[in-house]
Design an enzyme around this catalytic site. Sequence first.
Site, short mmCIF file in Angstrom:
data_model
loop_
_atom_site.label_atom_id
_atom_site.label_comp_id
_atom_site.label_asym_id
_atom_site.label_seq_id
_atom_site.Cartn_x
_atom_site.Cartn_y
_atom_site.Cartn_z
N TRP A 96 -0.27 -55.15 43.39
CA TRP A 96 1.06 -54.87 44.42
C TRP A 96 0.78 -55.42 45.55
CZ3 TRP A 96 1.41 -50.63 47.90
CH2 TRP A 96 0.25 -49.96 48.40
N ASP A 97 -0.44 -55.78 45.97
CA ASP A 97 -0.57 -56.49 47.28
C ASP A 97 0.17 -57.58 47.59
OD1 ASP A 97 -2.79 -55.05 46.15
OD2 ASP A 97 -4.30 -56.18 47.22
N GLN B 255 -6.36 -44.94 51.79
CA GLN B 255 -5.41 -45.83 52.90
C GLN B 255 -3.99 -45.16 52.76
OE1 GLN B 255 -5.81 -47.99 48.60
NE2 GLN B 255 -4.26 -49.10 49.54
N GLU C 221 -6.48 -44.06 46.28
CA GLU C 221 -7.18 -43.83 45.08
C GLU C 221 -8.35 -42.94 45.17
OE1 GLU C 221 -8.01 -48.00 44.44
OE2 GLU C 221 -6.06 -48.40 43.57
C1 BGC Z 1 -6.81 -50.71 46.92
C2 BGC Z 1 -5.48 -51.19 46.05
C3 BGC Z 1 -5.56 -52.59 45.95
C4 BGC Z 1 -6.75 -53.19 45.47
C5 BGC Z 1 -6.77 -54.52 45.51
C6 BGC Z 1 -7.91 -51.32 46.33
O1 BGC Z 1 -9.23 -51.07 46.99
O2 BGC Z 1 -7.01 -49.18 46.78
O3 BGC Z 1 -4.36 -50.50 46.80
O4 BGC Z 1 -4.21 -53.08 45.33
O5 BGC Z 1 -7.76 -52.93 46.10
O6 BGC Z 1 -6.55 -55.16 46.80
#
Ligand code: BGC
Length: 766
Positions: free
Chosen positions: A356-357, A601, A487
């Site tokens: 989703w980034d 985050q 997360e």
């Molecule tokens: C983040 C996610 C992100 C992923 C890839 C993870 O550490 O929590 O939001 O999509 O890294 O960058």
Amino acid sequence: MINYFKADPWKIIEEGFNPQYNEIAESIFSIGNGMMGQRGNIEETYSGHSLQGTYHGGVYYPDKTRVGWWKNGYPEYFAKVLNSTYWSGLEIRINGELLDLNTCKIVQFQRELDMQHGVLNRKCVVALTNGIEVSIESSRFYSLINKEYAGLRYQLSTNKNCQLDITNYVDGNVVNKDSNYDETFWNEINQEVRNHQTIVTVETKKLNWRVCTAVQFDIFNQEIKQQLTHTPTTQSKYAAAHYSFPVTAGEPWQLVKHCVMATSFHHSPEAVEIHAIKTLEKMSASTFQAHLQMSAAAWAKKWETTDVEIHGDIKAQQAVRFNIYHLNQTYCGDDARLNIGPKGYTGEKYGGSTYWDTEAYCLPFYLVTSHSSIAKQLLVYRYKQLDKAIENAQKLGFNNGAALYPMVTMNGEECHNEWEITFEEIHRNGAIAYAIWNYIQHTGDKKYLSEGGFEVLLGIARFWAQRVHWSEYRKRYEMHGVTGPNEYENNVNNNWYTSYIANWCMQFTAECAEWLSQEYPNEWKSILQKTNFHKTEEIQHWNHIHEHLYLPYNEDYQVFVQHDGFLEKQLIPAHELPASDRPLNQKWSWDRILRSVYIKQADVLQGLYFFEDQFDMECHKRNFQFYEPFTVHESSLSPCVHSILAAKIGEPNKAYEMYLRTARLDLDNYNNDTEDGLHITSMAGSYLSIVQGFGGLRIRNQQLQLNPYCPPQWESYKFQILLNNQPVAIFVSKQKTEIANLSSKEIQFTVNGKSKNVEANSSVIV
Ligand code: BGC
């Protein structure tokens, strides 16, 4: 690691060699051209710690999933970004002694990334045990013009007469460090040495991606190409040519490797090798310097629209260019099948190419720095994968065209396999819809809705409509079993951000349906047929959800509640944690993290950032002041959102602290993980921290809005954007803001809420 790399406005400089930091430096010094790239590996032998990595866009390996307990719905494989044939290696012996930077004495060492011209340079002097000192200068680049070409120029001289042995090799015996079952991923196809060419063609197991790496090796003595004799060697996936000749003290020899790498992502498998060799012949007819100059000119053009100049703070200047450089070397929008992986071409961790980034962080960067067709490629990428997203949702029990886009993907199929993320971190679907809205705001290209955009929105809206449920007990819709962007907490109920974006998606889709049905009646008919969309009933249902969806809010604190139960935790701010406990994800047990209040985050704040027009300033302030103290920013995606929000609510010191943290995240190795590769996707966030944060730039209905200020630590800053594909330059100092319209059309804009206009080819000061 702070200050390990020397500050410079256009360069990243490592002075002196510290083997402990070699893998970090290899990530930092990665170079690429949007189609392929390589870590900053040293050319000659290096027996110390190193992650040798060369990567090609689109060429991946479906590594069989590895989990403790299999869950229905898990994907069969995890798509690995594939380490490919190593082309730049040189084995050097001086009077028989191997030149190994790990064992010889390093007298002088400087490695630098010249971001302005897109080239990696290295100068070093080493002393061998046989008493000979060797001086080396090398330059390596990946061409921005011919995307299958990379070049190396390597100059060597010694302080004594000696016998030099050089082996120019191309080696396909490479591994992925993160391979799940310690397998090798490549099969041999062909290896040969033809005159001064070394050629290796390999093919991946399972998917049969073919890659040919063809190198022309030229040796020059005082600018004259020498046709020295050589001994060829070939072994499985390996081709080498060995040269041996006497060297006079102080007389430099120059070696050039012209390399063409062709893959079956772009050519038919049978054509790959023929194409590589033909292209190599063409490319090696010109000099290294000529190719470098052309590529550097292309970099200069890229910098015209993407650069941010900062006056009065060299570290901040270096940092933002470092971020912009890496974004540009990762994705140029040349191919709608490519995307922006979290590590790009700089490492292997994360695998996949799309998170989703891309929509949440990278798209806004490309929307203001590149022609709109590039941002559109990123939307088209998801449209092309809609069928797979529908299949993915079906596997999880959804129906009627509901689409769940993967958390991680290479080709549209999900390859993430932690249940709490794969099945529950579904907010990613919302970001994809938001990207369509954002694209339309910038470009006005609502027609895109009829070309696929609406179908994507519909799939997503249908997913949300099925993912919420009616609670008879509470008499409202709720959404259970989700993981928000944070997360550090999984399987929660009623995550405010996820529910909010879900509701918004359904409402936005309904709005687009009305508009499309009126403006594009013919296309609308075929969309209805294709999607079996029952407009009235489905929109009615979405509206019912809209009116009755539970979005947790707390009256005492007057904030949105991250999810049910969040406020009942032990609310101890992160600054009270001992420094030795950070980063939590490396120091604490997972159990302790999950039960704690700490936020990885932006979560609620991600929602405020996306939907800022729907909330007033006081609401922003209250939520920021409540949540930021619990946030540990252990995702690279975190500080940038906080920087932008802090700038908005008038907390310039916090905004600046967060800016440095996002922009220098890898340069200063804040999260202690730069050796795995760079945080490419969050680099877009660093750019946005300046442009959207300090500059307060927003584009709504194709109109420019600015709320600029100059951080107290800077004298001024300047950036250029493309507004409706026309260049506009913005300069902000402590005294004034100047908007220069570099296009041939008048533009209207607002500064601090006041309307202004600026005529074509002129500027205004406010
Ligand atoms: C983040 C996610 C992100 C992923 C890839 C993870 O550490 O929590 O939001 O999509 O890294 O960058």
